[in-house]
Design a protein around this motif. Sequence first.
Motif, PDB file in Angstrom:
ATOM      1  N   LEU A 113       0.835  -1.206   0.000  1.00 29.54           N
ATOM      2  CA  LEU A 113       0.000   0.000   0.000  1.00 29.54           C
ATOM      3  C   LEU A 113       0.868   1.253   0.000  1.00 29.54           C
ATOM      4  O   LEU A 113       0.570   2.222  -0.699  1.00 29.54           O
ATOM      5  N   ARG A 114       1.955   1.226   0.743  1.00 32.13           N
ATOM      6  CA  ARG A 114       2.872   2.366   0.747  1.00 32.13           C
ATOM      7  C   ARG A 114       3.472   2.600  -0.647  1.00 32.13           C
ATOM      8  O   ARG A 114       3.638   3.735  -1.076  1.00 32.13           O
ATOM      9  N   GLU A 115       3.789   1.516  -1.339  1.00 33.97           N
ATOM     10  CA  GLU A 115       4.335   1.640  -2.693  1.00 33.97           C
ATOM     11  C   GLU A 115       3.306   2.243  -3.648  1.00 33.97           C
ATOM     12  O   GLU A 115       3.653   3.050  -4.513  1.00 33.97           O
ATOM     13  N   GLN A 116       2.033   1.871  -3.489  1.00 39.35           N
ATOM     14  CA  GLN A 116       0.979   2.455  -4.326  1.00 39.35           C
ATOM     15  C   GLN A 116       0.865   3.954  -4.079  1.00 39.35           C
ATOM     16  O   GLN A 116       0.727   4.749  -5.010  1.00 39.35           O
ATOM     17  N   ILE A 117       0.915   4.345  -2.829  1.00 42.84           N
ATOM     18  CA  ILE A 117       0.814   5.770  -2.493  1.00 42.84           C
ATOM     19  C   ILE A 117       2.037   6.517  -3.015  1.00 42.84           C
ATOM     20  O   ILE A 117       1.915   7.625  -3.547  1.00 42.84           O
ATOM     21  N   GLN A 118       3.205   5.912  -2.892  1.00 43.11           N
ATOM     22  CA  GLN A 118       4.419   6.548  -3.415  1.00 43.11           C
ATOM     23  C   GLN A 118       4.317   6.743  -4.921  1.00 43.11           C
ATOM     24  O   GLN A 118       4.698   7.798  -5.445  1.00 43.11           O
ATOM     25  N   ALA A 119       3.786   5.739  -5.631  1.00 44.41           N
ATOM     26  CA  ALA A 119       3.613   5.859  -7.085  1.00 44.41           C
ATOM     27  C   ALA A 119       2.638   6.978  -7.419  1.00 44.41           C
ATOM     28  O   ALA A 119       2.843   7.739  -8.375  1.00 44.41           O
ATOM     29  N   SER A 120       1.573   7.117  -6.627  1.00 43.50           N
ATOM     30  CA  SER A 120       0.615   8.203  -6.842  1.00 43.50           C
ATOM     31  C   SER A 120       1.269   9.559  -6.620  1.00 43.50           C
ATOM     32  O   SER A 120       1.022  10.510  -7.367  1.00 43.50           O
ATOM     33  N   LEU A 121       2.114   9.659  -5.610  1.00 44.57           N
ATOM     34  CA  LEU A 121       2.830  10.910  -5.352  1.00 44.57           C
ATOM     35  C   LEU A 121       3.761  11.253  -6.507  1.00 44.57           C
ATOM     36  O   LEU A 121       3.840  12.407  -6.930  1.00 44.57           O
ATOM     37  N   VAL A 122       4.446  10.260  -7.033  1.00 37.99           N
ATOM     38  CA  VAL A 122       5.353  10.493  -8.156  1.00 37.99           C
ATOM     39  C   VAL A 122       4.574  10.986  -9.371  1.00 37.99           C
ATOM     40  O   VAL A 122       4.979  11.934 -10.043  1.00 37.99           O
ATOM     41  N   ARG A 123       3.413  10.356  -9.659  1.00 42.34           N
ATOM     42  CA  ARG A 123       2.585  10.797 -10.792  1.00 42.34           C
ATOM     43  C   ARG A 123       2.104  12.229 -10.592  1.00 42.34           C
ATOM     44  O   ARG A 123       2.110  13.035 -11.526  1.00 42.34           O
ATOM     45  N   ALA A 124       1.675  12.547  -9.376  1.00 39.28           N
ATOM     46  CA  ALA A 124       1.187  13.899  -9.106  1.00 39.28           C
ATOM     47  C   ALA A 124       2.303  14.928  -9.278  1.00 39.28           C
ATOM     48  O   ALA A 124       2.086  15.997  -9.853  1.00 39.28           O
ATOM     49  N   ARG A 125       3.499  14.607  -8.785  1.00 42.13           N
ATOM     50  CA  ARG A 125       4.631  15.536  -8.933  1.00 42.13           C
ATOM     51  C   ARG A 125       4.985  15.738 -10.401  1.00 42.13           C
ATOM     52  O   ARG A 125       5.263  16.856 -10.835  1.00 42.13           O
ATOM     53  N   LYS A 126       5.008  14.654 -11.172  1.00 43.87           N
ATOM     54  CA  LYS A 126       5.321  14.767 -12.599  1.00 43.87           C
ATOM     55  C   LYS A 126       4.281  15.616 -13.311  1.00 43.87           C
ATOM     56  O   LYS A 126       4.614  16.438 -14.162  1.00 43.87           O
TER      57      LYS A 126
END
Length: 102
Positions: A40-53
């Motif tokens: 779940l933490r990895e999913q949230i991290q991926a979402s953060l990366v997409r939002a930053r990009k």
Amino acid sequence: MAHKTPSVDPLLADFQALVQDTEKLLQQSASLVGDQAEGLREQIQASLVRARKSLNANQESVRECCKAGVQATEHYVQEHPLQSLGLCAGLGVLLGMLIARR
């Protein structure tokens, strides 16, 4: 002069996904341990990366749009100084009346 307006929809979709993932993490954090929590933490991290990009991609187009607005305003003020002065005076009077009502 036509200006390209940056699309906000993909950015909002990324942030909505981020919020949903974060809510899911909060709801399940008490019962998750080990690999489940890490996934779940990895999913949230991926979402953060997409939002930053997405933010970084749209930042330049928003900046260009704002620059175009400033240039258009400067051009209008230079072409119509008395109308601009009258508009500013009218806005000042209106704001003064609104502040005085309190």
